[in-house]
Enzyme design. Structure first.
Site, mmCIF file in Angstrom:
data_model
loop_
_atom_site.group_PDB
_atom_site.id
_atom_site.type_symbol
_atom_site.label_atom_id
_atom_site.label_comp_id
_atom_site.label_asym_id
_atom_site.label_seq_id
_atom_site.Cartn_x
_atom_site.Cartn_y
_atom_site.Cartn_z
ATOM 1 N N ASP A 10 0.709 -1.041 0.017
ATOM 2 C CA ASP A 10 -0.048 -0.016 0.132
ATOM 3 C C ASP A 10 0.762 1.330 0.068
ATOM 4 O O ASP A 10 2.236 0.891 0.444
ATOM 5 C CB ASP A 10 -1.000 -0.083 1.226
ATOM 6 C CG ASP A 10 -1.607 1.235 1.413
ATOM 7 O OD1 ASP A 10 -2.369 1.644 0.549
ATOM 8 O OD2 ASP A 10 -1.578 1.778 2.582
ATOM 9 N N ASP A 12 -0.344 5.153 0.748
ATOM 10 C CA ASP A 12 -0.589 6.064 1.914
ATOM 11 C C ASP A 12 -0.575 5.631 3.184
ATOM 12 O O ASP A 12 -1.361 4.717 3.355
ATOM 13 C CB ASP A 12 -1.958 6.691 1.582
ATOM 14 C CG ASP A 12 -1.985 7.762 0.182
ATOM 15 O OD1 ASP A 12 -0.748 7.931 -0.149
ATOM 16 O OD2 ASP A 12 -3.025 8.114 -0.325
ATOM 17 N N ASP A 218 -1.893 -0.567 5.944
ATOM 18 C CA ASP A 218 -2.233 0.099 7.217
ATOM 19 C C ASP A 218 -3.761 0.364 7.443
ATOM 20 O O ASP A 218 -4.225 0.667 8.559
ATOM 21 C CB ASP A 218 -1.444 1.481 7.469
ATOM 22 C CG ASP A 218 -2.157 2.484 6.596
ATOM 23 O OD1 ASP A 218 -2.328 2.140 5.374
ATOM 24 O OD2 ASP A 218 -2.543 3.670 6.981
HETATM 25 MG MG LIG Z 1 -3.055 3.207 3.430
#
Ligand SMILES: [Mg+2]
Length: 277
Positions: A10, A12, A218
């Site tokens: 991922d 961001d 995240d």
């Molecule tokens: Mg993310």
């Protein structure tokens, strides 16, 4: 023992710092992985236009997955043979998992009368409105708005009407995905299906039975890829709790946030061969 490692990540809040978008703490690890030919494959909600810029800045060249698993872009000739079910476009072999944006926009148009004033969406927001809603710069907002497969909706009305709206669009064949700020409308694609398809192509290309996929993320929209990978890495976020997984084994959770946690975990898994549970 890890064989033919593939790193799916991922962006961001994972490879990029949640607040500053910096990837500086991950640079030494990116170099290390590059030196031993372990591909780092972005798997993100971002668009093709955003990725073209970012990959250059980060210094990675291989395949990448855009718009939450909607499509995979593979540089032409990255593999010896063109994978089945791909088309050639702008120097890439493209594998698509969902219908184009126009399809979702026409569905939204049909619902506008029923939900008048309840929401805005990217294609009818000004660049300034997108900047305000996302915190992106003018240029970044323009790239983020260049979507090919889905449409982010900014809900303005009440939660109860939103629930009704969500039910309506599910009935119309939409798979809604709630992001931090936007409700993403797209088809039945996710980061996990894309990871599985691309891992298969690597195995074919390398003529090996096993590739070890490591996924790092995240947020809630990373769950499908974290469940699908051989090893799941949950990157600690300063704003939300780590994503909740069903799997019990092969799961790491970082101690540091974002790109520092990214480096911390890959160091342990690939280079220190640390045991995980
Ligand atoms: Mg993310």
């Amino acid at each position: 023992m890890l064989n033919d490692v593939l790193v799916f990540t991922d962006l961001d809040g994972t490879l990029l710092d949640h607040h500053t978008y910096s990837f500086a703490p991950a640079l030494p690890m990116l170099h290390k992985l590059n030196s031993i030919n372990i591909p780092v494959i972005p798997n993100t909600s971002k668009t093709f236009a955003e990725l073209i810029e970012l990959r250059q800045q980060i210094g990675i060249e291989g395949p990448f997955i855009v718009e939450n698993g909607a499509a995979i872009y593979i540089p032409i000739l990255y593999f010896k043979t063109q994978p089945k079910d791909t088309t050639s476009r702008n120097g890439y072999w493209v594998k698509e998992f969902t219908k184009p944006r126009e399809h979702w926009l026409s569905l939204i148009d049909e619902l506008k009368g029923l939900y008048s004033g309840e929401f805005k969406h990217f294609s009818n927001m000004s660049n300034t409105e997108i900047m305000t809603a996302t915190g992106l710069s003018a240029k970044q907002a323009r790239l983020a708005a260049t979507r090919e497969y889905g449409e982010p909706i900014l809900w303005l009305g009440s939660a109860s009407i939103k629930n009704k709206f969500v039910q309506t669009i599910i009935d119309l064949g939409v798979t809604p995905l709630q992001g931090g700020r936007f409700l993403h409308l797209s088809g039945e694609c996710d980061k996990g299906k894309a990871l599985i398809w691309l891992t298969k192509q690597f195995k074919k290309e390398r003529d090996v039975k096993q590739c070890t996929s490591i996924a790092l993320g995240d947020g809630q929209n990373d769950v499908a890829m974290l469940e699908a990978a051989d090893i799941a890495v949950r990157i600690l976020s300063p704003t939300n709790a780590p994503p909740i997984l069903t799997r019990q084994t092969g799961v790491f959770t970082s101690q540091a946030y974002g790109p520092s946690g990214w480096t911390e975990c890959l160091e342990k898994i690939i280079f220190s061969h640390q045991q995980f549970n």
